[in-house]
Design a protein around this motif. Structure first.
Motif, PDB file in Angstrom:
ATOM      1  N   VAL A 125       0.620 -14.152  -0.764  1.00  0.00           N
ATOM      2  CA  VAL A 125       0.952 -12.879  -1.851  1.00  0.00           C
ATOM      3  C   VAL A 125       0.175 -12.032  -0.403  1.00  0.00           C
ATOM      4  CG1 VAL A 125       0.395 -11.117  -3.087  1.00  0.00           C
ATOM      5  CG2 VAL A 125       0.160 -13.683  -3.680  1.00  0.00           C
ATOM      6  N   GLU A 126      -0.919 -11.876   0.004  1.00  0.00           N
ATOM      7  CA  GLU A 126      -1.519 -10.960   1.192  1.00  0.00           C
ATOM      8  C   GLU A 126      -0.055 -11.570   2.287  1.00  0.00           C
ATOM      9  OE1 GLU A 126      -5.188  -9.809   3.880  1.00  0.00           O
ATOM     10  OE2 GLU A 126      -5.505 -11.455   1.901  1.00  0.00           O
ATOM     11  N   ARG A 129       2.727  -9.236   1.234  1.00  0.00           N
ATOM     12  CA  ARG A 129       2.498  -8.009   1.002  1.00  0.00           C
ATOM     13  C   ARG A 129       2.629  -7.162   2.575  1.00  0.00           C
ATOM     14  NH1 ARG A 129      -2.686  -7.036  -0.430  1.00  0.00           N
ATOM     15  NH2 ARG A 129      -2.474  -8.553  -2.143  1.00  0.00           N
TER      16      ARG A 129
END
Length: 151
Positions: A125-126, A129
């Motif tokens: 997810v990071e 992002r």
């Protein structure tokens, strides 16, 4: 050709340093791209395409530097020679790659992107992002330069 050389020089002066491991991985991806150049397909009577854009883009995402762009250009020189392209067409294709890849990497930096290697240990997810928009910008710029150059 002068524009491509100028943009590549600008990239060389502003690109962030990357590890030798990232350059090695980028080199491997460029070799895969060179192999993909020989699996080309005919788009029309006068135009051929290949899947080389995928490993070339991956190489620039792993090591977004002038060194990676130069590795891609070396692969393109080999591909153009082995395909026996006319000198003018080969020079155009190589300059187009230099301009597209260099502008793509500069755009990646402009929107805050960097090497995927720096994301080691980060969650999926990071990574999404932080790298999704810069990655899409790089790919879009390379495609835009390619499309604008042949139109």
């Amino acid at each position: 050709m002068a524009a491509a050389a100028l943009v590549l020089w600008i990239l060389a002066t502003v690109a962030a340093p990357v590890t030798s491991g990232a350059i090695g991985l980028a080199g491997t991806l460029v070799l895969l791209g060179l192999g993909a150049e020989f699996l080309s397909f005919n788009q029309s009577k006068d135009q051929a395409g290949s899947a080389a854009a995928i490993p070339f883009a991956a190489a620039t995402l792993v090591a977004p530097t002038a060194i990676t762009v130069l590795l891609i250009l070396a692969a393109e020189v080999i591909a153009q020679a082995l395909h026996r392209r006319a000198p003018l067409k080969a020079a155009f294709n190589i300059a187009q790659h230099a301009l597209g890849q260099s502008l793509g990497v500069l755009a990646l930096y402009w929107v805050g992107g960097g090497s995927f290697v720096l994301m080691k240990g980060a969650s999926f997810v990071e990574c999404m992002r932080e790298q999704m928009v810069p990655s899409l910008v790089l790919i879009a710029v390379v495609r835009l330069v390619n499309t604008a150059s042949v139109s």
